[in-house]
Design an enzyme around this catalytic site. Structure first.
Site, short mmCIF file in Angstrom:
data_model
loop_
_atom_site.label_atom_id
_atom_site.label_comp_id
_atom_site.label_asym_id
_atom_site.label_seq_id
_atom_site.Cartn_x
_atom_site.Cartn_y
_atom_site.Cartn_z
CG ASP A 36 -13.83 -25.69 62.79
OD1 ASP A 36 -13.85 -24.53 62.34
OD2 ASP A 36 -12.87 -26.47 62.61
CG PHE A 82 -9.82 -29.03 58.07
CD1 PHE A 82 -9.72 -28.63 56.75
CD2 PHE A 82 -8.68 -28.98 58.86
CE1 PHE A 82 -8.52 -28.18 56.22
CE2 PHE A 82 -7.47 -28.54 58.35
CZ PHE A 82 -7.39 -28.14 57.03
NE ARG A 104 -11.85 -24.83 49.55
CZ ARG A 104 -11.34 -24.71 50.77
NH1 ARG A 104 -12.02 -25.16 51.80
NH2 ARG A 104 -10.16 -24.17 50.97
CE1 TYR A 106 -6.62 -20.38 57.97
CE2 TYR A 106 -5.41 -19.88 59.96
CZ TYR A 106 -6.03 -20.80 59.15
OH TYR A 106 -6.07 -22.12 59.51
CE LYS A 107 -10.36 -21.76 57.00
NZ LYS A 107 -9.43 -22.32 56.04
C1 PLP Z 1 -12.56 -26.25 59.25
C2 PLP Z 1 -11.11 -26.10 59.64
N1 PLP Z 1 -10.75 -26.46 60.89
C3 PLP Z 1 -9.46 -26.34 61.29
C4 PLP Z 1 -8.49 -25.86 60.44
C5 PLP Z 1 -7.05 -25.82 60.91
O1 PLP Z 1 -6.67 -24.57 61.34
P1 PLP Z 1 -5.23 -24.23 61.92
O2 PLP Z 1 -4.26 -24.45 60.82
O3 PLP Z 1 -5.37 -22.78 62.32
O4 PLP Z 1 -4.95 -25.08 63.10
C6 PLP Z 1 -8.84 -25.45 59.15
C7 PLP Z 1 -7.82 -24.90 58.24
O5 PLP Z 1 -8.06 -24.55 57.11
C8 PLP Z 1 -10.19 -25.58 58.74
O6 PLP Z 1 -10.58 -25.22 57.51
#
Ligand code: PLP
Length: 423
Positions: free
Chosen positions: A210, A135, A382, A235-236
């Site tokens: 992660d 990400f 997705r 939040y997921k």
């Molecule tokens: C795999 C992954 N890492 C990091 C993040 C970023 O998270 P945040 O906005 O809480 O910093 C996301 C957000 O969707 C994500 O899907």
């Protein structure tokens, strides 16, 4: 492709869906969530649905704890300990024994703490290995921390990481950390956590995971796999609500030497001494920064009760069945589809993704039909499957909608042309 051509297949699949839903009835937790009628919600991997327990809990927190208790609630209502208390509740879902998880801040901040903190655990190392498909935030933070720490970044897909690590190790190139997502956010590919940890440790490196796309959907088993540090959002699949706080896992064995790169007052050993110099608290509390977003944190605590009495292994079994069935429905009803999520259950996270040059229009046309998934640039449809509140019948409904959208060419409608700000 006319929709009526698939009627026989649809009838057969509808019977199969009913049978599967009966077989998985014990893990159908839909009554624990508030979802609008007529919607098949396939975006719980982006923003989880609203758990039934949340509105009343939030009302209580706002009216009683904040409104009446005012500042006394920091002690009387247990606000002060909430980051680690909720951390333990998250820990139960990701295979972390109590005392290793703290909640607050964003995943981005937590990732910075994990990666920068790794420098304190591997002071002589020079290399950071990470996945180029991570990400974006993970890549930005990796490069930022590498610049600060004087590390070189080596990029490799997670399945190539063990070979890379063995080579770096043989060359005497000391690796500080290997950072990767447990599930690829675009393709839904589930990586071999234990294998990656073992490869990292063989090279003397720390394994940093992660868990954004696995926590609450897959039994991660952090302690068992020997992961060193981990982060994730809530939040997921944890359903904490928009902007709910992220968590950081610091394995017990590292806590006494872990240096928090954001040494805020709430991670101090004696925060109310108001001392001018920092002294880290014992345990994972040293990873706290400043004041946690208490309303969101307590909302998350209420949301996690949706998992009460539920084993994540059972959630995973339901998820594998749902995503496997969705894959099958799509393949039967929309032949020729480029499904990028793996066919093998043990390699697939909790989503089914399709590559298509018209992905954006397809997602919008599906949303217009009440099937809510999301688009990931450049060309991914997705479909996230939060198992607790979805059924096999929902999977078929989604696949039928997909077939009907393509058959009618709805995705090419000007209404669904791509705009720059999309989710
Ligand atoms: C795999 C992954 N890492 C990091 C993040 C970023 O998270 P945040 O906005 O809480 O910093 C996301 C957000 O969707 C994500 O899907």
């Amino acid at each position: 492709m006319a929709p009526h051509l698939g009627q026989g297949a649809r009838r057969t699949l509808r019977s199969a869906a009913l049978r599967l839903d009966e077989a998985h009835a014990s893990t159908d937790l839909r009554e624990r969530f508030l979802l609008p009628p007529g919607v098949v919600y396939l975006d719980g991997n982006s923003l989880g649905a609203l758990p039934v327990a949340v509105p009343a809990a939030l009302e209580r927190v706002v009216h009683d704890e904040w409104g009446r208790g005012l500042i006394t609630s920091w002690n009387a209502a247990g606000w002060w300990e909430a980051p680690t208390r909720v951390g333990d509740a998250v820990g139960r879902l990701i295979g972390a024994a109590p005392g290793q998880v703290v909640v607050g801040d964003t995943t981005t901040v937590r990732l910075y703490q994990a990666l920068r903190g790794a420098a304190s655990l591997r002071p002589d190392a020079r290399v950071l290995v990470t996945d180029p498909g991570s990400f974006p935030t993970d890549l930005y933070v990796a490069h930022g921390v590498a610049a600060e720490a004087g590390w070189r970044v080596e990029l490799a897909d997670p399945d190539q990481m063990p070979a890379l690590l063995d080579r770096l190790s043989a060359d005497g190139d000391p690796v500080a950390a290997v950072a990767f997502s447990h599930v690829d956010y675009r393709t839904g590919r589930l990586w071999d956590l234990a294998g990656l940890v073992a490869a990292a440790h063989r090279a003397g490196a720390l394994a940093i995971a992660d868990l954004c796309h696995s926590a609450g959907a897959i039994p991660v088993g952090l302690d068992e796999a020997g992961v060193d540090l981990a982060v994730g959002c809530s939040y997921k699949y944890l359903n904490g609500g928009p902007g709910s706080p992220a968590y950081l896992y610091v394995a017990s064995r590292h806590q006494s030497v872990f240096v928090n790169p954001i040494p805020g007052w709430q991670g101090h050993a004696r925060p109310f001494d108001m001392a001018g110099t920092y002294e880290p608290a014992d345990g994972v509390a040293r990873a706290r920064t400043g004041t946690a977003p208490m309303l969101s944190l307590l909302t998350l605590e209420a949301a996690l009760t949706a998992f009460d009495g539920v084993d994540v292994v059972a959630v995973r079994a339901r998820s594998s069945s749902l995503t496997g069935f969705l894959r099958r429905c799509l393949e039967l009803l929309v032949p020729g589809l480029d499904v990028v999520s793996p066919a093998a259950d043990d390699r697939r996270g909790s989503q089914v993704c399709v590559r298509d040059q018209h992905a954006y229009g397809i997602v919008q046309a599906l949303v217009a039909r009440g099937v809510v998934g999301d688009f990931r640039a450049p060309d991914i449809v997705r479909l996230g499957v939060a198992a607790p509140y979805l059924t096999h019948a929902d999977m078929l409904t989604a696949a039928e909608a997909y077939a009907d959208v393509l058959a009618a060419g709805e995705h090419l409608d000007a209404r669904f042309a791509r705009r720059s700000t999309v989710t």
